[in-house]
Design an enzyme around this catalytic site. Structure first.
Site, PDB file in Angstrom:
ATOM      1  N   GLU A 107       0.808  -1.207   0.000  1.00  0.00           N
ATOM      2  CA  GLU A 107       0.000   0.000   0.000  1.00  0.00           C
ATOM      3  C   GLU A 107       0.850   1.270   0.000  1.00  0.00           C
ATOM      4  O   GLU A 107       0.377   2.357  -0.312  1.00  0.00           O
ATOM      5  CB  GLU A 107      -0.936   0.015   1.225  1.00  0.00           C
ATOM      6  CG  GLU A 107      -0.304   0.425   2.554  1.00  0.00           C
ATOM      7  CD  GLU A 107       0.528  -0.679   3.176  1.00  0.00           C
ATOM      8  OE1 GLU A 107       1.202  -0.422   4.177  1.00  0.00           O
ATOM      9  OE2 GLU A 107       0.502  -1.804   2.646  1.00  0.00           O
ATOM     10  N   ASP A 149       8.561  23.650 -31.575  1.00  0.00           N
ATOM     11  CA  ASP A 149       8.085  24.500 -32.653  1.00  0.00           C
ATOM     12  C   ASP A 149       8.984  25.740 -32.711  1.00  0.00           C
ATOM     13  O   ASP A 149       9.778  25.983 -31.799  1.00  0.00           O
ATOM     14  CB  ASP A 149       6.626  24.896 -32.371  1.00  0.00           C
ATOM     15  CG  ASP A 149       6.053  25.795 -33.439  1.00  0.00           C
ATOM     16  OD1 ASP A 149       6.306  25.545 -34.618  1.00  0.00           O
ATOM     17  OD2 ASP A 149       5.350  26.760 -33.075  1.00  0.00           O
ATOM     18  N   ASP A 349       2.932  25.983 -29.142  1.00  0.00           N
ATOM     19  CA  ASP A 349       1.956  26.953 -28.650  1.00  0.00           C
ATOM     20  C   ASP A 349       0.721  27.092 -29.534  1.00  0.00           C
ATOM     21  O   ASP A 349      -0.251  27.719 -29.123  1.00  0.00           O
ATOM     22  CB  ASP A 349       2.613  28.333 -28.508  1.00  0.00           C
ATOM     23  CG  ASP A 349       2.982  28.937 -29.855  1.00  0.00           C
ATOM     24  OD1 ASP A 349       3.363  28.169 -30.760  1.00  0.00           O
ATOM     25  OD2 ASP A 349       2.880  30.166 -30.002  1.00  0.00           O
ATOM     26  N   ASP A 353       0.205  22.574 -33.418  1.00  0.00           N
ATOM     27  CA  ASP A 353       1.130  21.772 -32.612  1.00  0.00           C
ATOM     28  C   ASP A 353       0.394  20.743 -31.756  1.00  0.00           C
ATOM     29  O   ASP A 353       1.033  19.866 -31.170  1.00  0.00           O
ATOM     30  CB  ASP A 353       1.966  22.683 -31.687  1.00  0.00           C
ATOM     31  CG  ASP A 353       2.809  23.674 -32.465  1.00  0.00           C
ATOM     32  OD1 ASP A 353       3.379  23.269 -33.488  1.00  0.00           O
ATOM     33  OD2 ASP A 353       2.892  24.836 -32.047  1.00  0.00           O
TER      34      ASP A 353
END
Length: 462
Positions: A107, A149, A349, A353
């Site tokens: 866990e 880019d 951006d 893209d």
């Protein structure tokens, strides 16, 4: 009917209406030819929405968890029967078996990963790096390849007209025609032409049947003349050559300028003129690439711009691999190919893209970009500073190191606790207390990430 059946013919119709078209006055009747996923934006949405594959780290944690669970199901009954038959006290044997089960139940693994990733994301947010998907931090820390880019990512995204040439020598008319086409366009180059018209005091008329030519340019009708403004791809598809402007085009492209051709379409298409746009590198772009190179990360430039402009930017920044004049789908395909060589990050951006951002192992969107790009990315840079990329990489690697440290100590706890429990030296109460103490140490170690400050980036600006 044959013309309408062709998708290419549809977008060439003079009366086509695109998504978001408004009727300014009067009424109109329209036939819907594409909806939802059949539209261009729908195809983009399909490429950025969907289930994402697990990271190698996720698969490793899951496999270790299943291994411990299987080991627990084997060891707990084994300890129960061995102690029960040898000592004759089945109650005590059951307690020993429970101690084994408590010690081996994994866990702590999800808590170790989640606690460290959460603190790492908090530290990154303080430096204007917003993490949308926590597993992006894990991928970022193991990044090998960066694709980026150009316009708006490495450059300022506010180009100006550096040169222009009209075939008939009338530069004012050339500017007015191009300015009319660029009205209302959201492309980074679109603002440069209308601004030049304003500076020269030129009036710009309205065009009809304006339409965006994806990856090529823009088209419309001005005073009954079908015009188009676009890149060399559009020029070649129209079947035109550079003609008398060939020398100017070669010289300006060698300077690293972005070229746009004004074309009169129709039955006898011809070139009207040529524009050369110039853009400046962002402050910190060179520093960011150098920092990534120092961390042995290769950089690749992916742009729809011409080869000359892309090459000049790449040489200025020290980027070796350049992919120029690529369409949005080609960017995504290039990213998919590079993923075969290592963990790939994509920085962009724009809406074009978005497919590449979704295809990469880590999508990084610039904060000033489009909403679609930020939706597709797992990490968003709230400032358009390229230096935030190596800064975020540093905290990602520190976070990953913390996860490995905590996993190491968790396994040490198991290696020590399991033999003690098997020989009856550790009862379930002490095993639970040791587990709780281990959890406290994990969280305390993760909290140290709050003290992180990037070494190479500047202090946060107001």
């Amino acid at each position: 009917e044959d013309e309408v059946s062709s998708e290419h013919a549809l977008v060439e119709l003079s009366n086509i209406c695109l998504m978001g078209t408004n009727v300014a006055s009067g009424t109109a009747t329209a036939v819907v030819v594409a909806t939802g996923g059949r539209t261009y934006f729908g195809s983009l949405a399909k490429s950025i929405v969907g289930s994402r594959s697990q990271t190698a780290f996720d698969r490793g944690v899951n496999s270790v968890s299943w291994l411990l669970i299987r080991f627990m199901f084997v060891m707990a009954p084994l300890v129960l029967f061995i102690n029960g038959f040898t000592k004759g006290d089945w109650t005590e044997a059951l307690l020993f078996a429970l101690s084994i089960a408590v010690g081996l139940t994994p866990e702590m693994l999800p808590m170790i990963v989640s606690a460290n990733l959460a603190k790492g994301a908090t530290a990154m947010a303080k430096r204007k790096v917003v993490v949308k998907r926590l597993n992006a931090i894990q991928n970022f820390g193991s990044m090998d390849v960066l694709c980026t880019d150009k316009t708006g990512t490495l450059t300022s995204g506010a180009p100006k007209i550096a040169h222009l040439a009209a075939v008939d020598g009338n530069e004012a008319a050339l500017l007015q025609q191009a300015g009319a086409l660029q009205r209302g366009s959201e492309h980074p180059l679109a603002k440069a032409v209308p601004d030049a018209c304003v500076e020269r005091g030129l009036n710009v008329a309205d065009v009809s049947a304006s339409q965006s030519l994806t990856g090529r340019g823009i088209a419309g009708t001005l005073d009954g003349r079908p015009l188009a403004l676009g890149n060399r791809r559009l020029l070649e598809e129209t079947g035109l050559s550079t003609g008398d402007l060939a020398d100017s085009a070669s010289a300006w492209e060698a300077e690293g300028r972005t070229l746009s051709w004004l074309i009169e379409q129709g039955s006898q298409p011809r070139v009207l003129g040529l524009f050369a746009f110039g853009d400046t590198l962002k402050t910190g772009a060179l520093q960011a690439v150098q920092q990534l190179k120092a961390r042995h990360i290769s950089s690749h430039l992916l742009t729809g711009d011409n080869r000359g402009s892309a090459r000049v930017v790449a040489e200025a920044l020290g980027i070796d691999d350049v992919y120029a004049e690529v369409l949005p789908a080609d960017k995504a395909a290039t990213v998919a190919t590079l993923k075969k060589t290592g963990v790939v990050a994509m920085v962009g951006d724009g809406i074009n893209d978005a497919p590449a951002l979704a295809a990469a192992d880590i999508g990084i969107a610039m904060g000033g970009g489009t909403d679609v790009a930020m939706h597709a990315a797992g990490i968003t840079l709230m400032r358009g500073d390229p230096r935030l990329v190596p800064a975020a990489l540093e905290i990602s690697r520190k976070t990953y190191a913390k996860i490995r440290q905590n996993l190491f100590w968790a396994f040490v706890y198991n290696l020590v606790g399991i033999p003690l429990a098997a020989f009856g030296l550790l009862n379930p109460v002490l095993a639970g207390a040791a587990m709780a103490l281990s959890s406290v140490s994990v969280v305390s170690n993760a909290l140290l990430l709050k003290t992180w400050k990037p070494k190479d980036s500047e202090e946060e600006r107001p």
